[in-house]
Design an enzyme around this catalytic site. Structure first.
Site, mmCIF file in Angstrom:
data_model
loop_
_atom_site.group_PDB
_atom_site.id
_atom_site.type_symbol
_atom_site.label_atom_id
_atom_site.label_comp_id
_atom_site.label_asym_id
_atom_site.label_seq_id
_atom_site.Cartn_x
_atom_site.Cartn_y
_atom_site.Cartn_z
ATOM 1 N N GLU A 115 34.796 13.447 3.069
ATOM 2 C CA GLU A 115 33.622 13.850 3.804
ATOM 3 C C GLU A 115 32.812 12.746 4.531
ATOM 4 O OE1 GLU A 115 33.376 18.311 1.724
ATOM 5 O OE2 GLU A 115 32.383 16.570 0.811
ATOM 6 N N CYS A 128 26.392 8.711 6.238
ATOM 7 C CA CYS A 128 26.771 8.226 5.051
ATOM 8 C C CYS A 128 28.398 8.231 4.977
ATOM 9 C CB CYS A 128 26.430 9.286 4.146
ATOM 10 S SG CYS A 128 26.575 9.136 2.489
ATOM 11 N N CYS A 135 37.053 9.226 -6.528
ATOM 12 C CA CYS A 135 36.376 8.040 -7.357
ATOM 13 C C CYS A 135 37.362 7.822 -8.598
ATOM 14 C CB CYS A 135 35.066 7.924 -7.354
ATOM 15 S SG CYS A 135 34.088 6.512 -7.995
ATOM 16 N N CYS A 139 31.312 9.003 -13.106
ATOM 17 C CA CYS A 139 29.856 9.199 -13.693
ATOM 18 C C CYS A 139 29.474 10.575 -13.853
ATOM 19 C CB CYS A 139 28.808 8.752 -12.487
ATOM 20 S SG CYS A 139 29.227 7.144 -12.173
ATOM 21 N N CYS A 142 28.036 13.347 -11.137
ATOM 22 C CA CYS A 142 28.558 13.066 -9.784
ATOM 23 C C CYS A 142 29.541 13.830 -9.460
ATOM 24 C CB CYS A 142 28.946 11.830 -9.496
ATOM 25 S SG CYS A 142 29.466 11.354 -7.870
ATOM 26 N N GLY A 194 33.569 7.560 -3.544
ATOM 27 C CA GLY A 194 34.214 6.416 -3.628
ATOM 28 C C GLY A 194 33.302 5.189 -4.383
ATOM 29 N N GLU A 195 34.062 4.150 -4.945
ATOM 30 C CA GLU A 195 33.027 2.889 -5.184
ATOM 31 C C GLU A 195 33.691 1.861 -4.229
ATOM 32 O OE1 GLU A 195 30.565 1.745 -7.241
ATOM 33 O OE2 GLU A 195 31.354 -0.137 -6.232
ATOM 34 N N SER A 226 26.407 0.757 -1.631
ATOM 35 C CA SER A 226 26.056 1.486 -2.800
ATOM 36 C C SER A 226 27.068 1.261 -3.912
ATOM 37 C CB SER A 226 25.470 2.618 -2.908
ATOM 38 O OG SER A 226 25.194 3.220 -4.195
ATOM 39 N N SER A 248 23.526 1.835 -8.384
ATOM 40 C CA SER A 248 23.077 2.950 -9.027
ATOM 41 C C SER A 248 22.820 2.864 -10.363
ATOM 42 C CB SER A 248 24.435 3.908 -8.986
ATOM 43 O OG SER A 248 24.828 4.363 -7.679
ATOM 44 N N HIS A 250 20.061 4.332 -12.680
ATOM 45 C CA HIS A 250 20.034 5.660 -13.208
ATOM 46 C C HIS A 250 19.649 5.557 -14.748
ATOM 47 C CE1 HIS A 250 21.828 6.955 -9.616
ATOM 48 N NE2 HIS A 250 23.022 6.638 -9.723
ATOM 49 N N CYS A 368 23.639 13.974 -1.532
ATOM 50 C CA CYS A 368 24.182 12.552 -2.234
ATOM 51 C C CYS A 368 24.947 13.213 -3.648
ATOM 52 C CB CYS A 368 23.069 11.627 -2.890
ATOM 53 S SG CYS A 368 23.118 10.142 -2.051
HETATM 54 N N1 SAH Z 1 29.978 4.880 -5.618
HETATM 55 C C1 SAH Z 1 28.651 4.332 -5.284
HETATM 56 C C2 SAH Z 1 28.138 4.956 -3.914
HETATM 57 C C3 SAH Z 1 28.584 6.420 -3.631
HETATM 58 S S1 SAH Z 1 27.281 7.388 -4.529
HETATM 59 C C4 SAH Z 1 27.667 4.349 -6.033
HETATM 60 O O1 SAH Z 1 28.026 5.400 -7.428
HETATM 61 O O2 SAH Z 1 26.572 3.664 -5.882
HETATM 62 C C5 SAH Z 1 25.697 7.609 -3.767
HETATM 63 C C6 SAH Z 1 24.409 7.641 -4.672
HETATM 64 O O3 SAH Z 1 24.414 9.156 -4.876
HETATM 65 C C7 SAH Z 1 24.804 7.009 -6.045
HETATM 66 O O4 SAH Z 1 23.444 6.365 -6.185
HETATM 67 C C8 SAH Z 1 24.887 8.039 -6.957
HETATM 68 O O5 SAH Z 1 24.704 7.769 -8.253
HETATM 69 C C9 SAH Z 1 24.278 8.970 -6.522
HETATM 70 N N2 SAH Z 1 24.615 10.560 -6.780
HETATM 71 C C10 SAH Z 1 25.819 10.850 -7.325
HETATM 72 N N3 SAH Z 1 25.787 12.017 -7.757
HETATM 73 C C11 SAH Z 1 24.667 12.683 -7.316
HETATM 74 C C12 SAH Z 1 23.897 14.086 -7.715
HETATM 75 N N4 SAH Z 1 24.655 14.999 -8.075
HETATM 76 N N5 SAH Z 1 22.644 13.933 -7.207
HETATM 77 C C13 SAH Z 1 22.088 12.983 -6.785
HETATM 78 N N6 SAH Z 1 22.596 11.599 -6.742
HETATM 79 C C14 SAH Z 1 23.944 11.739 -7.001
HETATM 80 FE FE1 SF4 Z 2 32.083 7.263 -8.338
HETATM 81 FE FE2 SF4 Z 2 29.630 6.888 -7.129
HETATM 82 FE FE3 SF4 Z 2 30.166 9.147 -8.048
HETATM 83 FE FE4 SF4 Z 2 29.889 7.177 -9.880
HETATM 84 S S1 SF4 Z 2 28.408 8.140 -8.667
HETATM 85 S S2 SF4 Z 2 31.639 8.624 -9.738
HETATM 86 S S3 SF4 Z 2 30.637 5.501 -8.792
HETATM 87 S S4 SF4 Z 2 30.975 8.106 -6.359
#
Ligand code: SAH
Ligand code: SF4
Length: 391
Positions: A115, A128, A135, A139, A142, A194-195, A226, A248, A250, A368
């Site tokens: 997506e 984005c 991934c 996390c 996520c 993805g990372e 990110s 990220s 958090h 996000c």
């Molecule tokens: N994998 C990378 C980039 C993708 S996620 C990373 O983790 O940085 C982009 C951002 O959205 C990251 O900061 C992630 O932690 C945040 N994110 C993931 N799930 C989320 C959610 N359900 N609500 C708000 N932010 C979220």
């Molecule tokens: Fe992967 Fe980023 Fe989601 Fe963590 S927040 S599971 S690194 S996409």
């Protein structure tokens, strides 16, 4: 604003007949294109000029048909058409939110789906994009992290996301038309699925294509990568890509970060901060963004805010507070608006710009962390997610 229902469109594409063994030009760096042209019969002497010409057709003009490459001789266009294709991932559906956010579901080789989200703002538009299918990291907050299916995207599939968004926005330049400086797609964030630092080379090559002045020509400061904190690749990001960095973060203790961002068990807060302190590109004008998802009762206390201020000491940083975007089965809740504001005030009083990110495209699950392929069937149950998160 009056709420209107989001629009979903199935996008029909007509399969084309492709010469066998033809290589896709989309995703090739200049060097790769030059070598491919030589392998296809272009003389070494001409290869550089041909690469320049082709590069501009593909990445500046967005042309997909060799016959439109009018500065190339007919015979040469024929040679190109026999050896190459110019192909993007296939758009399966497009959804438009009531706030103008667009979400595309695209299909890539192997039938995988990813997506992409386009977020229009007053003075800019941000795309984005995704770097992997799913991934490998898990996390706990996520949605993408619950997807089992994973593969790295190729450079072609990464830059292809930018190109198909430009197609949809109708943003390729028109020869002879006055240059329009306001771009609909002016920024890229690698914040989709993805990372990105687990797919470093492909992400780097794709972003180099996006930044190349004779093509899509987005400045390096218009791209933000990110990462969840893949420490060994952080310095390389500055040196080999040169884009802006977001992390990220958090959580403010290892105990909580181990649960929210499990990669913390490998590279903990201290190790991560040390790498960021040395980030060659971090300056006051190019600060590192610390993303901080606000989870009710988990990481959102005043003590957390004060600890965060202490941890950031010495790093040119800004904080982006992200209200948690809920998804079905998520084991967390979003912090209240008052709590988020109180948290932001502590950061602001300590001198940190800390905008609260407004969720966009909520009605189409485009915010996000909500991205996840629609065909993904292997959904983990809430119980499984909680067990993994150690809740
Ligand atoms: N994998 C990378 C980039 C993708 S996620 C990373 O983790 O940085 C982009 C951002 O959205 C990251 O900061 C992630 O932690 C945040 N994110 C993931 N799930 C989320 C959610 N359900 N609500 C708000 N932010 C979220
Ligand atoms: Fe992967 Fe980023 Fe989601 Fe963590 S927040 S599971 S690194 S996409």
């Amino acid at each position: 604003m009056t709420a209107t229902a989001p629009i979903t469109q199935d996008v029909l594409t007509i399969p084309r007949k492709v010469p066998e063994g033809a290589k896709n030009l989309v995703g090739m760096t200049r060097e790769a294109m030059r070598e491919a042209l030589i392998a296809a019969g272009t003389s070494e002497k001409q290869a550089k000029m041909r690469t320049n010409q082709l590069w501009q057709w593909v990445y500046h003009w967005g042309v997909r048909d060799f016959d439109q490459m009018t500065n190339l001789a007919k015979d040469y266009r024929k040679l190109l058409a026999e050896n190459f294709v110019i192909e993007l991932p296939e758009v399966v559906t497009k959804q438009v939110s009531s706030d103008g956010t667009r979400k595309y579901l695209v299909r890539i080789a192997g039938g995988h789906e990813v997506e992409i989200v386009y977020i229009p703002e007053e003075d800019r538009g941000t795309l984005c994009i995704s770097s992997q299918v799913g991934c490998t990291l898990t996390c706990s907050f996520c949605h993408t992290g619950t997807q089992k299916l994973v593969r790295n995207l190729t450079a072609s599939e990464i830059i292809g996301q930018v190109m198909l968004a430009r197609d949809d926005l109708g943003e390729w330049p028109v020869p002879g038309a006055p240059k329009d400086e306001t771009r609909l797609l002016s920024n890229i964030v690698l914040m989709g699925m993805g990372e990105p630092l687990y797919n470093f080379e492909n992400v780097r090559d794709a972003m180099k294509i996006a930044m190349d002045g004779e093509g899509i020509a987005l400045g390096r400061r218009r791209i933000t990568l990110s990462t969840s904190g893949v420490v060994p690749e952080i310095a390389r990001t500055a040196n080999e890509i040169g884009c802006l960095l977001a992390v990220s973060f958090h959580a403010t203790t290892d105990a909580v970060r181990d649960v929210l961002v499990p990669v913390n068990k490998k590279w903990n807060i201290e190790t991560l901060l040390n790498a960021l302190r040395e980030y060659p590109k971090a300056t006051n004008s190019e600060r590192i963004t610390f993303e901080y998802v606000m989870l009710k009762g988990v990481n959102d206390t005043d003590e957390d805010a004060h600890r965060l201020v202490k941890l950031l000491d010495g790093i040119p940083a800004k904080v982006n507070l992200i209200p948690f975007n809920e998804w079905p089965g998520a084991p967390y809740e979003r912090s209240s608006n008052n709590r988020i504001r109180a948290f932001a005030t502590i950061l602001m009083n300590a001198g940190y710009a800390s905008p609260i990110r407004t969720p966009r495209g909520e009605d189409i699950m485009a915010a996000c962390g909500q991205l996840k392929s629609a065909t993904e069937r292997a959904r983990k149950s809430k119980r499984e997610i909680e067990a993994e998160a150690g809740l």
